[in-house]
Design a protein around this motif. Structure first.
Motif, PDB file in Angstrom:
ATOM      1  N   VAL A 190       0.903  -1.026   0.031  1.00 26.83           N
ATOM      2  CA  VAL A 190      -0.118  -0.007  -0.128  1.00 26.83           C
ATOM      3  C   VAL A 190       0.943   1.305   0.136  1.00 26.83           C
ATOM      4  O   VAL A 190       2.083   1.147   0.598  1.00 26.83           O
ATOM      5  CB  VAL A 190      -0.932  -0.110   1.313  1.00 26.83           C
ATOM      6  CG1 VAL A 190      -1.816  -1.394   1.168  1.00 26.83           C
ATOM      7  CG2 VAL A 190      -0.279   0.241   2.368  1.00 26.83           C
ATOM      8  N   ASP A 191       0.325   2.460  -0.555  1.00 27.84           N
ATOM      9  CA  ASP A 191       1.267   3.501  -0.867  1.00 27.84           C
ATOM     10  C   ASP A 191       1.283   4.294   0.626  1.00 27.84           C
ATOM     11  O   ASP A 191       0.777   3.862   1.684  1.00 27.84           O
ATOM     12  CB  ASP A 191       0.550   4.617  -1.468  1.00 27.84           C
ATOM     13  CG  ASP A 191      -0.886   4.888  -1.153  1.00 27.84           C
ATOM     14  OD1 ASP A 191      -1.196   5.304  -0.129  1.00 27.84           O
ATOM     15  OD2 ASP A 191      -1.840   4.768  -2.081  1.00 27.84           O
ATOM     16  N   VAL A 192       2.174   5.119   0.659  1.00 25.13           N
ATOM     17  CA  VAL A 192       2.620   5.929   1.858  1.00 25.13           C
ATOM     18  C   VAL A 192       1.385   6.681   2.508  1.00 25.13           C
ATOM     19  O   VAL A 192       1.272   6.414   3.780  1.00 25.13           O
ATOM     20  CB  VAL A 192       3.805   6.978   1.698  1.00 25.13           C
ATOM     21  CG1 VAL A 192       4.045   7.680   3.025  1.00 25.13           C
ATOM     22  CG2 VAL A 192       5.017   6.181   1.124  1.00 25.13           C
ATOM     23  N   ASP A 193       0.422   7.152   1.723  1.00 25.22           N
ATOM     24  CA  ASP A 193      -0.730   7.858   2.226  1.00 25.22           C
ATOM     25  C   ASP A 193      -1.722   6.939   3.030  1.00 25.22           C
ATOM     26  O   ASP A 193      -1.951   7.159   4.082  1.00 25.22           O
ATOM     27  CB  ASP A 193      -1.497   8.486   1.316  1.00 25.22           C
ATOM     28  CG  ASP A 193      -0.815   9.705   0.580  1.00 25.22           C
ATOM     29  OD1 ASP A 193       0.138  10.457   1.617  1.00 25.22           O
ATOM     30  OD2 ASP A 193      -1.147  10.295  -0.298  1.00 25.22           O
ATOM     31  N   SER A 194      -1.771   5.719   2.483  1.00 30.15           N
ATOM     32  CA  SER A 194      -2.739   4.483   3.247  1.00 30.15           C
ATOM     33  C   SER A 194      -2.048   4.047   4.375  1.00 30.15           C
ATOM     34  O   SER A 194      -2.553   3.847   5.544  1.00 30.15           O
ATOM     35  CB  SER A 194      -2.998   3.433   2.222  1.00 30.15           C
ATOM     36  OG  SER A 194      -3.652   3.899   0.844  1.00 30.15           O
ATOM     37  N   GLN A 195      -0.783   4.015   4.607  1.00 30.46           N
ATOM     38  CA  GLN A 195       0.186   3.650   5.558  1.00 30.46           C
ATOM     39  C   GLN A 195       0.057   4.560   6.768  1.00 30.46           C
ATOM     40  O   GLN A 195      -0.487   3.843   7.871  1.00 30.46           O
ATOM     41  CB  GLN A 195       1.588   3.691   5.415  1.00 30.46           C
ATOM     42  CG  GLN A 195       1.927   2.337   4.445  1.00 30.46           C
ATOM     43  CD  GLN A 195       3.424   2.090   4.252  1.00 30.46           C
ATOM     44  OE1 GLN A 195       4.162   2.553   4.994  1.00 30.46           O
ATOM     45  NE2 GLN A 195       3.906   1.362   3.221  1.00 30.46           N
ATOM     46  N   GLN A 196      -0.105   5.833   6.368  1.00 28.72           N
ATOM     47  CA  GLN A 196      -0.559   7.033   7.496  1.00 28.72           C
ATOM     48  C   GLN A 196      -1.934   6.649   8.005  1.00 28.72           C
ATOM     49  O   GLN A 196      -1.989   6.869   9.089  1.00 28.72           O
ATOM     50  CB  GLN A 196      -0.070   8.272   6.948  1.00 28.72           C
ATOM     51  CG  GLN A 196       1.580   8.464   6.472  1.00 28.72           C
ATOM     52  CD  GLN A 196       2.271   8.271   7.935  1.00 28.72           C
ATOM     53  OE1 GLN A 196       1.891   8.645   9.022  1.00 28.72           O
ATOM     54  NE2 GLN A 196       3.608   7.971   7.502  1.00 28.72           N
ATOM     55  N   VAL A 197      -2.839   6.471   7.097  1.00 32.16           N
ATOM     56  CA  VAL A 197      -4.075   6.425   7.353  1.00 32.16           C
ATOM     57  C   VAL A 197      -4.278   5.327   8.406  1.00 32.16           C
ATOM     58  O   VAL A 197      -5.046   5.466   9.312  1.00 32.16           O
ATOM     59  CB  VAL A 197      -4.971   6.350   6.174  1.00 32.16           C
ATOM     60  CG1 VAL A 197      -6.422   5.731   6.488  1.00 32.16           C
ATOM     61  CG2 VAL A 197      -5.150   7.528   5.319  1.00 32.16           C
ATOM     62  N   LEU A 198      -3.805   4.179   8.104  1.00 29.88           N
ATOM     63  CA  LEU A 198      -3.731   3.118   8.831  1.00 29.88           C
ATOM     64  C   LEU A 198      -3.027   3.313  10.324  1.00 29.88           C
ATOM     65  O   LEU A 198      -3.800   2.957  11.271  1.00 29.88           O
ATOM     66  CB  LEU A 198      -2.887   1.857   8.275  1.00 29.88           C
ATOM     67  CG  LEU A 198      -2.714   0.680   9.110  1.00 29.88           C
ATOM     68  CD1 LEU A 198      -4.222  -0.133   9.582  1.00 29.88           C
ATOM     69  CD2 LEU A 198      -1.969  -0.567   8.461  1.00 29.88           C
ATOM     70  N   ALA A 199      -2.034   3.921  10.398  1.00 30.27           N
ATOM     71  CA  ALA A 199      -1.407   4.343  11.570  1.00 30.27           C
ATOM     72  C   ALA A 199      -2.533   5.200  12.464  1.00 30.27           C
ATOM     73  O   ALA A 199      -2.549   5.166  13.726  1.00 30.27           O
ATOM     74  CB  ALA A 199      -0.128   4.975  11.293  1.00 30.27           C
ATOM     75  N   GLY A 200      -2.844   6.214  11.866  1.00 28.42           N
ATOM     76  CA  GLY A 200      -4.023   6.930  12.507  1.00 28.42           C
ATOM     77  C   GLY A 200      -5.264   6.011  13.052  1.00 28.42           C
ATOM     78  O   GLY A 200      -5.754   6.506  14.174  1.00 28.42           O
ATOM     79  N   ILE A 201      -5.719   5.122  12.476  1.00 28.04           N
ATOM     80  CA  ILE A 201      -6.730   4.460  12.530  1.00 28.04           C
ATOM     81  C   ILE A 201      -6.396   3.672  13.900  1.00 28.04           C
ATOM     82  O   ILE A 201      -7.024   3.564  14.802  1.00 28.04           O
ATOM     83  CB  ILE A 201      -7.190   3.425  11.564  1.00 28.04           C
ATOM     84  CG1 ILE A 201      -7.824   4.137  10.269  1.00 28.04           C
ATOM     85  CG2 ILE A 201      -8.191   2.131  12.139  1.00 28.04           C
ATOM     86  CD1 ILE A 201      -7.919   3.407   8.908  1.00 28.04           C
ATOM     87  N   LEU A 202      -5.370   2.994  13.860  1.00 29.63           N
ATOM     88  CA  LEU A 202      -5.073   2.148  14.855  1.00 29.63           C
ATOM     89  C   LEU A 202      -4.724   3.095  16.204  1.00 29.63           C
ATOM     90  O   LEU A 202      -4.952   2.606  17.375  1.00 29.63           O
ATOM     91  CB  LEU A 202      -3.593   1.462  14.637  1.00 29.63           C
ATOM     92  CG  LEU A 202      -3.730   0.348  13.657  1.00 29.63           C
ATOM     93  CD1 LEU A 202      -2.231  -0.328  13.432  1.00 29.63           C
ATOM     94  CD2 LEU A 202      -4.699  -0.659  13.839  1.00 29.63           C
ATOM     95  N   ARG A 203      -4.293   4.264  16.052  1.00 30.40           N
ATOM     96  CA  ARG A 203      -4.070   5.185  17.202  1.00 30.40           C
ATOM     97  C   ARG A 203      -5.532   5.202  17.900  1.00 30.40           C
ATOM     98  O   ARG A 203      -5.430   5.232  19.188  1.00 30.40           O
ATOM     99  CB  ARG A 203      -3.320   6.398  16.849  1.00 30.40           C
ATOM    100  CG  ARG A 203      -1.863   6.398  16.514  1.00 30.40           C
ATOM    101  CD  ARG A 203      -1.325   7.966  16.412  1.00 30.40           C
ATOM    102  NE  ARG A 203      -0.060   7.546  15.964  1.00 30.40           N
ATOM    103  CZ  ARG A 203       0.359   7.810  14.632  1.00 30.40           C
ATOM    104  NH1 ARG A 203      -0.698   8.276  13.639  1.00 30.40           N
ATOM    105  NH2 ARG A 203       1.533   7.729  14.365  1.00 30.40           N
ATOM    106  N   THR A 204      -6.299   5.714  17.164  1.00 28.30           N
ATOM    107  CA  THR A 204      -7.723   5.710  17.594  1.00 28.30           C
ATOM    108  C   THR A 204      -8.295   4.752  18.349  1.00 28.30           C
ATOM    109  O   THR A 204      -8.964   4.771  19.290  1.00 28.30           O
ATOM    110  CB  THR A 204      -8.810   6.219  16.462  1.00 28.30           C
ATOM    111  OG1 THR A 204      -8.243   7.441  15.979  1.00 28.30           O
ATOM    112  CG2 THR A 204      -9.979   6.676  16.716  1.00 28.30           C
ATOM    113  N   GLU A 205      -8.045   3.304  17.512  1.00 26.00           N
ATOM    114  CA  GLU A 205      -8.649   2.137  18.089  1.00 26.00           C
ATOM    115  C   GLU A 205      -7.975   1.766  19.469  1.00 26.00           C
ATOM    116  O   GLU A 205      -8.538   1.351  20.237  1.00 26.00           O
ATOM    117  CB  GLU A 205      -8.503   0.973  17.199  1.00 26.00           C
ATOM    118  CG  GLU A 205      -9.243   1.117  15.899  1.00 26.00           C
ATOM    119  CD  GLU A 205     -10.710   1.094  16.460  1.00 26.00           C
ATOM    120  OE1 GLU A 205     -11.536   0.463  16.989  1.00 26.00           O
ATOM    121  OE2 GLU A 205     -11.355   2.386  15.943  1.00 26.00           O
TER     122      GLU A 205
END
Length: 274
Positions: A190-205
């Motif tokens: 996955v691209d860098v933007d999607s990796q950052q989105v994933l990191a943000g999602i996991l922070r929230t969870e």
């Protein structure tokens, strides 16, 4: 305003002294499993506590994906024990408490479907095939908004990029507000933007108390969230403890490799956990 996210997973506040954190979310003991007649797990012990983020690391073929598939029940154990939220797996029925993101694949498996339809299937463990209610539709919208895909809800998944497919699969896992989130190679391809989105999602969870088990090759932008790393080698646990720094396959504890400039018989072992 939400509280600031700590820079490392181990800095997150845990239970107060003397406070019972409850049973382990995952307790896998002496797990032995075969796939296609080939031994893959050779006595795995794995524990994930409430609110804990654990990375499952190892080279290809070390047993990472088989371990998570044994947790969700798609690979049966030949020997060993498994409890989920303190309940033996054979008696566990609260599957809506677990969100699972498989290795990246086409979100609809080749079946024509919209983004919203795929994410909606994540509500099925809660009420089966009963008609969707307003709160179900709201949950789908929240999950899509969390992964930045709400504006694509009516689009066919066949028209999405690889990173967008992954976001849809993550939204499907999140839509039930799970207490345990399991992700198998969520960063692969996955691209860098999607990796950052994933990191943000996991922070929230993680902030809301969700436990997370991640199969990874490298920690990447998820490194600050990881509490513990479990490294597998040949179906056994080679390390269970602090995550290695800047981990890659050739830096995993116990990984042997041959340097191309060295003698064929000269093998070195690199470990980040000296």
């Amino acid at each position: 305003m939400s509280a600031a996210i700590p820079t490392t997973g181990t800095d997150r506040p845990g239970p107060a002294p003397g406070e019972d954190a409850g049973p382990a979310v995952i307790s896998l003991r002496g797990a032995v499993a075969t796939v296609g007649g080939r031994p893959v797990l050779r006595g795995i012990d794995l524990t994930v506590g409430p609110g804990e983020v654990v990375a499952l690391l190892g080279a290809n073929g070390s047993g990472k994906s088989t371990t998570v598939k044994s947790v969700i029940g798609s690979v049966p154990l030949d020997r060993g024990g498994l409890e989920l939220f303190g309940t033996p797996q054979r008696k566990f029925r609260d599957w809506h408490r677990i969100g699972y993101v498989p290795q990246r694949t086409t979100a609809a498996g080749g079946v024509p479907a919209t983004v919203r339809e795929v994410v909606s299937t994540g509500r099925l463990p809660q009420h089966g095939l009963l008609p969707f209610r307003r709160k179900d539709r709201a949950a789908v919208d929240r999950a899509l908004a969390a992964v930045g895909m709400l504006d694509r809800a009516g689009d066919g998944v066949a028209h999405l990029s690889g990173g967008q497919h992954q976001r849809v699969l993550i939204a499907r896992a999140l839509v039930g507000r799970p207490d345990l989130l399991i992700m198998d190679e969520p960063m692969a391809g996955v691209d860098v933007d999607s990796q950052q989105v994933l990191a943000g999602i996991l922070r929230t969870e993680v902030e809301r108390g969700c436990a997370v088990l991640l199969v990874l090759h490298e920690l990447g932008p998820l490194e600050p969230l990881i509490d513990r790393a479990v490294v597998l080698r040949d179906g056994c646990v080679a390390h269970d403890g602090p995550p290695p720094r800047g981990v890659g396959q050739h830096a995993l504890p116990g990984h042997d490799h041959v340097h191309p400039h060295a003698d064929d018989h000269h093998r070195t072992t690199q470990g980040l956990l000296a």
